[in-house]
Design a protein around this motif. Structure first.
Motif, mmCIF file in Angstrom:
data_model
loop_
_atom_site.group_PDB
_atom_site.id
_atom_site.type_symbol
_atom_site.label_atom_id
_atom_site.label_comp_id
_atom_site.label_asym_id
_atom_site.label_seq_id
_atom_site.Cartn_x
_atom_site.Cartn_y
_atom_site.Cartn_z
ATOM 1 N N PHE A 276 1.348 -31.125 53.792
ATOM 2 C CA PHE A 276 2.718 -31.384 54.254
ATOM 3 C C PHE A 276 2.730 -31.332 55.770
ATOM 4 O O PHE A 276 1.788 -30.844 56.414
ATOM 5 N N ARG A 277 3.793 -31.874 56.354
ATOM 6 C CA ARG A 277 3.930 -31.926 57.805
ATOM 7 C C ARG A 277 5.074 -31.026 58.247
ATOM 8 O O ARG A 277 6.117 -30.969 57.593
ATOM 9 N N LEU A 278 4.870 -30.327 59.339
ATOM 10 C CA LEU A 278 5.930 -29.520 59.937
ATOM 11 C C LEU A 278 6.807 -30.406 60.819
ATOM 12 O O LEU A 278 6.301 -31.322 61.479
ATOM 13 N N PRO A 279 8.102 -30.151 60.872
ATOM 14 C CA PRO A 279 8.970 -30.946 61.750
ATOM 15 C C PRO A 279 8.714 -30.630 63.211
ATOM 16 O O PRO A 279 8.262 -29.535 63.564
ATOM 17 N N GLY A 280 8.985 -31.590 64.078
ATOM 18 C CA GLY A 280 8.872 -31.351 65.513
ATOM 19 C C GLY A 280 9.981 -30.445 66.008
ATOM 20 O O GLY A 280 11.069 -30.374 65.413
ATOM 21 N N PHE A 281 9.708 -29.737 67.108
ATOM 22 C CA PHE A 281 10.710 -28.846 67.685
ATOM 23 C C PHE A 281 10.491 -28.780 69.193
ATOM 24 O O PHE A 281 9.480 -28.252 69.651
#
Length: 312
Positions: A276-281
């Motif tokens: 899975f991919r983490l969202p950008g922040f």
């Protein structure tokens, strides 16, 4: 001495390099794998965002507490996720430490081990009684040169490359049973079970081989500007190992996605279990990961984000 400094630099400069690349907008070299990741096994939901008083270079979590080491303040801070309260957990008033390079928490979550820059001597801290002791590195894997040691015994030797040991540089992750050593620059993971002293190795899905990532400089080695990071951080729970990988898989190449992915492996059989991919922040890279129950915790420089991670 120079070797120790080089090893410490390798452990702690990698996150700075990633951050520099992203902030500057430069396109780093990336390793491309023939594999295509599977994204239909996990779902993320953002729970909250926590601001720490500085860049968090080390993060651990246990129960409802998150611990983050802020080097600029020479302090470990704790955040209670239930009370939403940030407090100082360990600083120079308790004991002056030149630098903390690693934090481990005992299985009972009552004892904390703070490693110094040699990773050979530990400060043992029991917050309930405010007791501070010192001990050797017994109980945890440590790296010395191109070897992994446990209780001063060598349990694993890395393949030798003419790079001063940098190709075997990496970091440690553990759950209540196993300890893992994960290299920065290749796919070879070491899994150690202290209960029976068994050692196993396995490969991440990208199969990135060890390569020389250093250049000789005078009497020691320096990291090559062409060195390509593969694994940057990881976390483990009872059943799974979560590795943040910068290898570009075929699905990312086709879609134009250039960010990292978290690859999940079953600890029992070490097989790949999905990604899975983490969202950008705030255009910040993910520097640290932790896993508590169904919560995944990620450090984005000064901010820590909590996610609910569901297995589908």
């Amino acid at each position: 001495m120079k070797r120790n400094l080089l090893t410490l630099s390798a452990l702690f400069c990698c996150a700075f390099i990633i951050m520099y690349i992203l902030v500057r907008g430069a396109e780093p070299d990336r390793i491309v794998s023939d594999v295509s990741r599977q994204y239909n096994h996990y779902r993320l939901q953002t729970l909250d965002t926590i601001a720490f008083p500085g860049r968090v270079s080390i993060m651990r979590a246990a129960a409802d507490q998150i611990y983050g080491y802020v080097y600029s303040q020479k302090s470990v801070f704790s955040y209670n996720t239930t009370q939403h309260h940030l407090d100082t957990f360990f600083n120079a008033r308790l004991k002056a430490l030149p630098i903390i390079t690693r934090i481990e928490i005992a299985a009972d979550e009552k004892t904390f081990y703070l490693f110094d820059d040699t990773q050979q001597h530990l400060t043992v801290y029991t917050p309930e009684s405010k007791q501070i002791d010192s001990t050797g590195a017994a109980g945890f894997l440590t790296r010395k040169g191109a070897q992994l040691k446990y209780n001063d015994s060598t349990i694993h030797e890395f393949t030798h490359f003419n790079d001063g040991g940098l190709s075997a540089d990496g970091f440690f992750v553990h759950n209540s049973r196993y300890q893992f050593f994960i290299p920065f620059y290749n796919a070879g993971i070491v899994k150690f079970d202290p209960s029976n002293h068994s050692v196993a190795t396995f490969q991440t899905i990208d199969q990135t081989p060890p390569i020389n990532i250093a250049v000789p400089t005078s009497n020691y080695y320096a990291r090559s500007p062409k060195a390509v990071m593969v694994n940057s951080t990881a976390a483990a729970d009872a059943d799974h190992l979560y590795i943040l990988s910068y290898v570009l898989s075929q699905d990312a190449v086709k879609s134009g996605y250039r960010g990292p992915a978290i690859d999940v492996y079953n600890i029992a059989d070490t097989k790949y279990a999905g990604s899975f991919r983490l969202p950008g922040f705030k255009d910040k890279p993910v520097l640290q990961l932790a896993k508590c129950g169904d919560t995944l915790i990620a450090v984005y420089e000064k901010d820590i984000l909590r996610f609910k991670l569901a297995q589908l």
